[in-house]
Motif scaffolding. Structure first.
Motif, PDB file in Angstrom:
ATOM      1  N   ALA A  95       0.823  -1.208   0.000  1.00 50.46           N
ATOM      2  CA  ALA A  95       0.000   0.000   0.000  1.00 50.46           C
ATOM      3  C   ALA A  95       0.859   1.261   0.000  1.00 50.46           C
ATOM      4  O   ALA A  95       0.558   2.228  -0.708  1.00 50.46           O
ATOM      5  CB  ALA A  95      -0.928   0.005   1.212  1.00 50.46           C
ATOM      6  N   PHE A  96       1.924   1.264   0.785  1.00 49.59           N
ATOM      7  CA  PHE A  96       2.773   2.449   0.890  1.00 49.59           C
ATOM      8  C   PHE A  96       3.870   2.499  -0.180  1.00 49.59           C
ATOM      9  O   PHE A  96       4.196   3.566  -0.679  1.00 49.59           O
ATOM     10  CB  PHE A  96       3.446   2.513   2.267  1.00 49.59           C
ATOM     11  CG  PHE A  96       2.584   3.092   3.345  1.00 49.59           C
ATOM     12  CD1 PHE A  96       2.297   4.454   3.378  1.00 49.59           C
ATOM     13  CD2 PHE A  96       2.053   2.293   4.339  1.00 49.59           C
ATOM     14  CE1 PHE A  96       1.511   5.005   4.373  1.00 49.59           C
ATOM     15  CE2 PHE A  96       1.259   2.826   5.344  1.00 49.59           C
ATOM     16  CZ  PHE A  96       0.989   4.183   5.358  1.00 49.59           C
ATOM     17  N   TYR A  97       4.460   1.346  -0.486  1.00 54.55           N
ATOM     18  CA  TYR A  97       5.672   1.345  -1.313  1.00 54.55           C
ATOM     19  C   TYR A  97       5.606   0.498  -2.577  1.00 54.55           C
ATOM     20  O   TYR A  97       6.562   0.447  -3.332  1.00 54.55           O
ATOM     21  CB  TYR A  97       6.868   0.892  -0.473  1.00 54.55           C
ATOM     22  CG  TYR A  97       7.157   1.833   0.669  1.00 54.55           C
ATOM     23  CD1 TYR A  97       7.687   3.097   0.429  1.00 54.55           C
ATOM     24  CD2 TYR A  97       6.878   1.477   1.975  1.00 54.55           C
ATOM     25  CE1 TYR A  97       7.937   3.974   1.467  1.00 54.55           C
ATOM     26  CE2 TYR A  97       7.131   2.354   3.025  1.00 54.55           C
ATOM     27  CZ  TYR A  97       7.661   3.589   2.766  1.00 54.55           C
ATOM     28  OH  TYR A  97       7.909   4.455   3.793  1.00 54.55           O
ATOM     29  N   LYS A  98       4.543  -0.218  -2.771  1.00 54.24           N
ATOM     30  CA  LYS A  98       4.367  -1.075  -3.961  1.00 54.24           C
ATOM     31  C   LYS A  98       5.350  -2.238  -4.017  1.00 54.24           C
ATOM     32  O   LYS A  98       5.533  -2.858  -5.057  1.00 54.24           O
ATOM     33  CB  LYS A  98       4.456  -0.271  -5.273  1.00 54.24           C
ATOM     34  CG  LYS A  98       3.547   0.921  -5.337  1.00 54.24           C
ATOM     35  CD  LYS A  98       2.094   0.533  -5.291  1.00 54.24           C
ATOM     36  CE  LYS A  98       1.202   1.750  -5.433  1.00 54.24           C
ATOM     37  NZ  LYS A  98       0.220   1.880  -4.397  1.00 54.24           N
ATOM     38  N   HIS A  99       6.019  -2.521  -2.885  1.00 49.63           N
ATOM     39  CA  HIS A  99       6.865  -3.703  -2.770  1.00 49.63           C
ATOM     40  C   HIS A  99       7.033  -4.033  -1.292  1.00 49.63           C
ATOM     41  O   HIS A  99       6.708  -3.223  -0.432  1.00 49.63           O
ATOM     42  CB  HIS A  99       8.227  -3.495  -3.440  1.00 49.63           C
ATOM     43  CG  HIS A  99       9.145  -2.592  -2.675  1.00 49.63           C
ATOM     44  ND1 HIS A  99       9.058  -1.216  -2.732  1.00 49.63           N
ATOM     45  CD2 HIS A  99      10.154  -2.863  -1.813  1.00 49.63           C
ATOM     46  CE1 HIS A  99       9.982  -0.684  -1.947  1.00 49.63           C
ATOM     47  NE2 HIS A  99      10.655  -1.653  -1.367  1.00 49.63           N
ATOM     48  N   TYR A 100       7.522  -5.230  -1.014  1.00 50.12           N
ATOM     49  CA  TYR A 100       7.723  -5.660   0.365  1.00 50.12           C
ATOM     50  C   TYR A 100       9.202  -5.770   0.673  1.00 50.12           C
ATOM     51  O   TYR A 100       9.966  -6.331  -0.096  1.00 50.12           O
ATOM     52  CB  TYR A 100       7.056  -7.022   0.604  1.00 50.12           C
ATOM     53  CG  TYR A 100       7.314  -7.597   1.968  1.00 50.12           C
ATOM     54  CD1 TYR A 100       6.802  -6.989   3.104  1.00 50.12           C
ATOM     55  CD2 TYR A 100       8.075  -8.741   2.124  1.00 50.12           C
ATOM     56  CE1 TYR A 100       7.032  -7.506   4.361  1.00 50.12           C
ATOM     57  CE2 TYR A 100       8.314  -9.272   3.385  1.00 50.12           C
ATOM     58  CZ  TYR A 100       7.790  -8.646   4.496  1.00 50.12           C
ATOM     59  OH  TYR A 100       8.025  -9.157   5.745  1.00 50.12           O
ATOM     60  N   GLY A 101       9.594  -5.203   1.791  1.00 52.70           N
ATOM     61  CA  GLY A 101      10.968  -5.299   2.265  1.00 52.70           C
ATOM     62  C   GLY A 101      10.967  -5.239   3.778  1.00 52.70           C
ATOM     63  O   GLY A 101       9.954  -4.939   4.409  1.00 52.70           O
ATOM     64  N   LEU A 102      12.093  -5.502   4.394  1.00 51.40           N
ATOM     65  CA  LEU A 102      12.171  -5.551   5.851  1.00 51.40           C
ATOM     66  C   LEU A 102      11.779  -4.241   6.526  1.00 51.40           C
ATOM     67  O   LEU A 102      11.205  -4.247   7.604  1.00 51.40           O
ATOM     68  CB  LEU A 102      13.579  -5.949   6.289  1.00 51.40           C
ATOM     69  CG  LEU A 102      13.981  -7.385   6.021  1.00 51.40           C
ATOM     70  CD1 LEU A 102      15.420  -7.630   6.461  1.00 51.40           C
ATOM     71  CD2 LEU A 102      13.046  -8.355   6.713  1.00 51.40           C
ATOM     72  N   ASN A 103      12.077  -3.115   5.919  1.00 48.10           N
ATOM     73  CA  ASN A 103      11.803  -1.822   6.543  1.00 48.10           C
ATOM     74  C   ASN A 103      10.553  -1.125   6.008  1.00 48.10           C
ATOM     75  O   ASN A 103      10.326   0.033   6.318  1.00 48.10           O
ATOM     76  CB  ASN A 103      13.010  -0.897   6.365  1.00 48.10           C
ATOM     77  CG  ASN A 103      14.227  -1.427   7.079  1.00 48.10           C
ATOM     78  OD1 ASN A 103      14.125  -1.962   8.170  1.00 48.10           O
ATOM     79  ND2 ASN A 103      15.378  -1.297   6.460  1.00 48.10           N
TER      80      ASN A 103
END
Length: 129
Positions: free
Chosen positions: A25-33
């Motif tokens: 929702a916020f960044y269009k990808h998933y990462g640890l941070n």
């Protein structure tokens, strides 16, 4: 006050659906941070779900006054006022204000409910009051 509540942490299956949905929702990808909700381990190796309770400490510490409470009680980051100093990230007692290196402004939970809908165990909800 509108906020995200974890109803039963013991039912969390560590599927990370809430984290992935928030990140997308916020960044269009998933990462640890990237997520504003975090699944982690407690000292006893049991699972912990860390969610923003809208305590406002981030707003109190922000030197720019970029974090304010909306009429529903949710603390929001004003991207135009934020200078990216990350004081809010350091101030968050739960460590759940997200900051991605290539974005100038951090993100925090806005009690949108997307993670609630994503959780297959139904342990997340948005509460009013």
């Amino acid at each position: 006050m509108k906020k995200l509540v974890v109803t039963d942490r013991s039912l969390c299956q560590n599927c990370l659906a809430c984290e992935m949905t928030c990140s997308n929702a916020f960044y269009k990808h998933y990462g640890l941070n990237t997520p504003c909700i975090k699944i982690g381990l407690k000292k006893d190796d049991s699972l912990d779900v860390k969610a923003c309770n809208q305590c406002g400490l981030c707003a109190k510490k922000c030197p720019q006054g970029a974090i304010t409470q909306n009429p529903k009680g949710v603390y929001m980051i004003n991207k135009k006022k934020c200078n990216g100093c990350l004081t809010c990230v350091d101030a968050c007692p739960k460590g759940i204000i997200a900051k991605v290196d290539d974005k100038p402004v951090p993100s925090k939970c806005i009690a949108c409910g997307l993670c609630v809908d994503a959780c297959p165990m139904g342990i997340l909800e948005i509460k009013e009051g």
